[in-house]
Design a protein around this motif. Structure first.
Motif, mmCIF file in Angstrom:
data_model
loop_
_atom_site.group_PDB
_atom_site.id
_atom_site.type_symbol
_atom_site.label_atom_id
_atom_site.label_comp_id
_atom_site.label_asym_id
_atom_site.label_seq_id
_atom_site.Cartn_x
_atom_site.Cartn_y
_atom_site.Cartn_z
ATOM 1 N N LEU A 148 -19.435 19.549 3.774
ATOM 2 C CA LEU A 148 -19.304 18.809 5.033
ATOM 3 C C LEU A 148 -20.443 19.170 5.993
ATOM 4 C CD1 LEU A 148 -15.437 19.192 5.540
ATOM 5 C CD2 LEU A 148 -16.642 17.101 4.888
ATOM 6 N N THR A 149 -20.813 20.458 6.032
ATOM 7 C CA THR A 149 -21.900 20.900 6.913
ATOM 8 C C THR A 149 -23.219 20.244 6.520
ATOM 9 O OG1 THR A 149 -20.797 23.025 7.243
ATOM 10 C CG2 THR A 149 -23.143 22.920 7.772
ATOM 11 N N LYS A 150 -23.477 20.174 5.206
ATOM 12 C CA LYS A 150 -24.713 19.552 4.729
ATOM 13 C C LYS A 150 -24.792 18.089 5.159
ATOM 14 C CE LYS A 150 -27.329 18.541 0.502
ATOM 15 N NZ LYS A 150 -27.344 18.636 -0.985
ATOM 16 N N ALA A 151 -23.686 17.360 5.007
ATOM 17 C CA ALA A 151 -23.657 15.944 5.397
ATOM 18 C C ALA A 151 -23.887 15.785 6.892
ATOM 19 C CB ALA A 151 -22.318 15.324 4.991
ATOM 20 N N VAL A 152 -23.309 16.680 7.692
ATOM 21 C CA VAL A 152 -23.477 16.628 9.146
ATOM 22 C C VAL A 152 -24.930 16.898 9.532
ATOM 23 C CG1 VAL A 152 -22.858 17.771 11.318
ATOM 24 C CG2 VAL A 152 -21.077 17.234 9.641
ATOM 25 N N MET A 153 -25.547 17.916 8.917
ATOM 26 C CA MET A 153 -26.931 18.276 9.252
ATOM 27 C C MET A 153 -27.909 17.165 8.899
ATOM 28 S SD MET A 153 -26.967 21.095 10.849
ATOM 29 C CE MET A 153 -28.766 21.215 10.895
ATOM 30 N N ILE A 154 -27.684 16.493 7.769
ATOM 31 C CA ILE A 154 -28.568 15.392 7.375
ATOM 32 C C ILE A 154 -28.551 14.297 8.423
ATOM 33 C CG2 ILE A 154 -28.870 13.522 5.714
ATOM 34 C CD1 ILE A 154 -28.012 15.494 3.514
ATOM 35 N N GLN A 155 -27.347 13.947 8.907
ATOM 36 C CA GLN A 155 -27.265 12.886 9.918
ATOM 37 C C GLN A 155 -27.834 13.359 11.251
ATOM 38 O OE1 GLN A 155 -23.658 10.649 10.111
ATOM 39 N NE2 GLN A 155 -24.071 9.853 12.156
ATOM 40 N N LEU A 156 -27.598 14.609 11.609
ATOM 41 C CA LEU A 156 -28.111 15.132 12.881
ATOM 42 C C LEU A 156 -29.632 15.132 12.924
ATOM 43 C CD1 LEU A 156 -25.853 18.166 13.856
ATOM 44 C CD2 LEU A 156 -26.456 16.235 15.320
ATOM 45 N N LEU A 157 -30.248 15.501 11.813
ATOM 46 C CA LEU A 157 -31.710 15.590 11.774
ATOM 47 C C LEU A 157 -32.382 14.225 11.818
ATOM 48 C CD1 LEU A 157 -32.099 18.523 9.245
ATOM 49 C CD2 LEU A 157 -32.466 18.570 11.715
ATOM 50 N N GLN A 158 -31.565 13.164 11.670
ATOM 51 C CA GLN A 158 -32.089 11.812 11.840
ATOM 52 C C GLN A 158 -32.056 11.375 13.296
ATOM 53 O OE1 GLN A 158 -29.619 9.523 9.230
ATOM 54 N NE2 GLN A 158 -30.621 10.237 7.362
ATOM 55 N N GLY A 159 -31.455 12.213 14.162
ATOM 56 C CA GLY A 159 -31.327 11.859 15.567
ATOM 57 C C GLY A 159 -32.398 12.512 16.421
ATOM 58 N N ASP A 160 -32.123 12.617 17.727
ATOM 59 C CA ASP A 160 -33.098 13.184 18.666
ATOM 60 C C ASP A 160 -33.025 14.696 18.659
ATOM 61 O OD1 ASP A 160 -33.935 10.720 19.403
ATOM 62 O OD2 ASP A 160 -32.613 10.573 21.156
ATOM 63 N N VAL A 161 -34.195 15.323 18.819
ATOM 64 C CA VAL A 161 -34.271 16.759 19.035
ATOM 65 C C VAL A 161 -34.757 16.965 20.457
ATOM 66 C CG1 VAL A 161 -35.337 18.928 18.324
ATOM 67 C CG2 VAL A 161 -34.769 17.190 16.610
ATOM 68 N N LYS A 162 -33.911 17.550 21.280
ATOM 69 C CA LYS A 162 -34.265 17.731 22.699
ATOM 70 C C LYS A 162 -35.032 19.041 22.864
ATOM 71 C CE LYS A 162 -30.576 15.129 24.907
ATOM 72 N NZ LYS A 162 -29.468 15.166 25.872
ATOM 73 N N PRO A 163 -36.323 18.972 23.298
ATOM 74 C CA PRO A 163 -37.084 20.212 23.484
ATOM 75 C C PRO A 163 -36.562 20.995 24.678
ATOM 76 C CG PRO A 163 -38.336 18.339 24.267
ATOM 77 C CD PRO A 163 -37.103 17.774 23.639
ATOM 78 N N SER A 164 -36.670 22.308 24.582
ATOM 79 C CA SER A 164 -36.257 23.190 25.667
ATOM 80 C C SER A 164 -37.439 24.049 26.077
ATOM 81 C CB SER A 164 -35.089 24.080 25.207
ATOM 82 O OG SER A 164 -34.851 25.110 26.132
ATOM 83 N N LYS A 165 -37.536 24.394 27.361
ATOM 84 C CA LYS A 165 -38.663 25.216 27.815
ATOM 85 C C LYS A 165 -38.616 26.618 27.217
ATOM 86 C CE LYS A 165 -36.297 26.609 32.081
ATOM 87 N NZ LYS A 165 -36.375 26.621 33.557
ATOM 88 N N ASP A 166 -37.390 26.993 26.740
ATOM 89 C CA ASP A 166 -37.245 28.304 26.100
ATOM 90 C C ASP A 166 -37.421 28.222 24.592
ATOM 91 O OD1 ASP A 166 -36.666 29.489 28.559
ATOM 92 O OD2 ASP A 166 -34.553 28.897 28.409
ATOM 93 N N ASP A 167 -37.726 27.008 24.091
ATOM 94 C CA ASP A 167 -37.861 26.830 22.651
ATOM 95 C C ASP A 167 -39.161 27.475 22.171
ATOM 96 O OD1 ASP A 167 -37.950 26.036 20.060
ATOM 97 O OD2 ASP A 167 -37.481 23.921 20.454
ATOM 98 N N PRO A 168 -39.109 28.486 21.281
ATOM 99 C CA PRO A 168 -40.329 29.160 20.822
ATOM 100 C C PRO A 168 -41.231 28.259 19.996
ATOM 101 C CG PRO A 168 -38.418 29.875 19.532
ATOM 102 C CD PRO A 168 -37.890 29.041 20.650
ATOM 103 N N CYS A 169 -40.706 27.128 19.515
ATOM 104 C CA CYS A 169 -41.519 26.226 18.688
ATOM 105 C C CYS A 169 -42.255 25.178 19.514
ATOM 106 C CB CYS A 169 -40.636 25.541 17.646
ATOM 107 S SG CYS A 169 -39.888 26.687 16.459
ATOM 108 N N SER A 170 -41.994 25.129 20.822
ATOM 109 C CA SER A 170 -42.635 24.093 21.642
ATOM 110 C C SER A 170 -44.102 24.451 21.898
ATOM 111 C CB SER A 170 -41.886 23.936 22.967
ATOM 112 O OG SER A 170 -41.957 25.142 23.704
ATOM 113 N N VAL A 171 -44.950 23.392 21.982
ATOM 114 C CA VAL A 171 -46.391 23.579 22.214
ATOM 115 C C VAL A 171 -46.732 22.997 23.580
ATOM 116 C CG1 VAL A 171 -48.709 23.083 21.398
ATOM 117 C CG2 VAL A 171 -46.853 23.423 19.751
#
Length: 553
Positions: free
Chosen positions: A529-552
């Protein structure tokens, strides 16, 4: 000297219905209009409904009443519990259980409650006497108090145990006709079979067909069909033929008026009640109703023999249980009585194993009550996960904090949630309601109500918990499209089948093996169930955060 009078009516001091097992108002002695009055508990009230035929149920009710009094009595004097034994209570096989109960009274303890037994005149010195002589009533309003006559035992007589009348055999309980076949036969043929048959269950089935064909006033021999069924109803009760009793009771539309206060008890505990057959339309009750309205709901929604009266039994049992042990209904916002019947049938199938399960309609009312208790507090050890899901799904049981988590999912799902064709939108739900209000929890229950299989319902509940946890741990993610729970379960099951086929296991179209799989652990249902949820989530928006270490920047 005191002259004692017993009445079976509540004194009407508070306007509220008496607690089903409490009998607190009957624990005092009253002085009314110059007379000393003692009220016996409602458990001894005679009823035309067949529950009074089961002496084991009466004894259980007495024990429950004593337990309630033990935990609730706060006054200085001692509570009084009047035990009313009628001649009918000690006839035949009922004698020995009543004798055992009286022996426990004499020993000073019953069901873990210490008691002292004596004559009423002796106990008055330690009892509380409520003075109601100030009441002013018209002569026409004065209730009629009737003296109870105490039967004297002959001198030097000895009480002997009686040989128990065995319960009716399964063969006696089973109808000998195919009811579908006899529905198409003529009235004369049905009447002939009715008169020739010695099986009361068959007679009850045939009478139900005649009742629909000819009506209750149809004459069979020297009496109407309704009168004949009343006679059959009482004969079956005397012989403990519970299948025949329930058939006859349903045909003549017997009704236990005490259901109304029990439903009120459930509503007071914050529950909704639904009446109706499992898998069919149900009537939702969220407010106290009159007995007449409840009877109309039962006999219109629980069509078919036996179900309407069995659901009456269960409402009464559930009302008693929730008054004593409300924790057994934790996580159950809606008491769906037809679904609880289904849970009890599941339990009987589990116990039977490879053998045919016991017929719930042949069980005594006291055994039905015990089965209900077993289902509400199941022993999970050794029970497969499909059985757990069937039981919990039938009971509509949800994990702690479930409805709050659904709210949190909606906050991150702009187009809402869909399951079984029902849409739970984000708006105006979030703007019109709050997370903790009852209306939102009921809205979630309404969203899940059209799920047909109890075990599938439980998988959906597990899925919603998984979605909530994933969103909680990944605050940067949200769903772009609406969350179709059926699609997510289908995708999880597809992955489950693929892994099984790679291991050489035969592919199955039904989800039985998925239901049998535990939720946690490697290749548990939660991982798919988690795998199915993650697949659908990753097709949606990713909201950047100022504390996100991956942001450029």
């Amino acid at each position: 000297a005191y002259r004692f009078l017993a009445i079976n009516k509540k004194l009407g001091l508070s306007g509220r219905p008496e607690r089903p097992v409490g009998c607190m108002g009957t624990c005092k002695i009253y002085r009314i209009l110059g007379k000393t009055v003692v009220c016996y508990p409602i458990v001894f009230d005679l009823s035309d409904f067949y529950l009074s035929q089961d002496v084991m149920l009466l004894i259980d009710d007495i024990k429950n009443a004593l337990q309630f009094i033990k935990h609730s009595w706060k006054m200085k004097g001692r509570p009084l519990f009047l035990v009313l034994i009628r001649e009918d209570n000690i006839k035949g096989s009922r004698f020995n259980p009543v004798l055992d109960m009286l022996a426990s009274f004499k020993k000073g303890s019953i069901g873990g409650v210490k008691v002292h037994v004596d004559r009423l005149q002796t106990l008055i010195s330690g009892a509380i006497v409520e003075q109601l002589d100030f009441l002013r009533v018209n002569e026409a309003e004065i209730p009629e108090f009737k003296n109870f006559q105490e039967l004297e035992m002959p001198k030097h007589s000895k009480v002997k145990r009686q040989m128990s009348t065995p319960n009716a055999s399964d063969l006696e309980q089973q109808p000998e006709i195919d009811i579908e076949e006899w529905k198409h036969k003529s009235t004369n043929e049905i009447m002939q079979k009715f008169n020739d048959s010695d099986c009361l269950a068959s007679q009850a089935q045939l009478a139900s067909i005649l009742m629909k064909k000819e009506g209750p006033d149809f004459f069979a021999k020297d009496e109407t069909l309704m009168e004949d069924m009343e006679r059959l109803y009482r004969r079956a009760g005397t012989r403990k033929l519970w299948l025949a009793v329930r058939y006859a009771a349903a045909v003549i539309m017997k009704f236990a008026s005490s259901i109304a206060p029990h439903i009120t008890t459930l509503v007071v505990h914050g529950k909704q009640v639904t009446l109706g057959l499992f898998g069919h339309e149900e009537e939702v009750i969220s407010n106290p109703l009159s007995p007449g309205v409840i009877k109309g709901i039962l006999y219109s929604k629980c069509y078919g023999e036996r179900e309407a009266v069995l659901q009456q039994e269960l409402v009464i049992h559930i009302g008693w249980i929730i008054s004593n042990t409300p924790e057994l209904f934790s996580g159950m916002l809606k008491i769906r009585v037809g679904w609880i019947v289904q849970a009890m049938k599941h339990e009987l199938e589990i116990r039977a194993g490879d053998m045919p399960p016991q017929d719930i309609y042949q069980m005594s009312p006291s055994d039905v009550k015990q089965l209900l208790l077993d289902v509400l507090q199941p022993q999970q050890h050794g029970r497969s996960w499909i059985n757990r899901r069937q039981i919990d799904g039938s009971l509509n049981r949800t994990p702690h904090g479930f409805y709050d988590r659904v709210w949190q999912i909606l906050e991150r799902t702009c187009n809402g949630i869909v399951v079984a064709g029902i849409h739970l939108p984000q708006q105006p739900t979030l703007s019109d309601m709050t997370m903790y209000e009852m209306n939102f929890s009921l809205l979630v229950e309404d969203t899940l109500k059209d799920i047909v299989l109890p075990e599938y319902r439980q998988i959906v509940v597990e899925l919603l918990m998984v979605v909530s946890i994933v969103l909680e741990r990944n605050p940067e993610l949200e769903f772009l499209e609406k969350v179709d729970l059926d699609v997510l379960v289908k995708e999880a099951f597809h992955d489950f089948q693929k892994d099984r086929s790679q291991e050489g296991m035969k592919k199955q179209d039904d989800m039985e093996e998925f239901y049998k799989t535990p939720p946690m652990g490697r290749r548990g249902t939660s991982s798919y169930l988690t795998k199915a949820v993650m697949i659908q989530l990753l097709q949606g928006d990713v909201k950047p955060s100022k504390d996100d270490p991956c942001s450029v920047s």
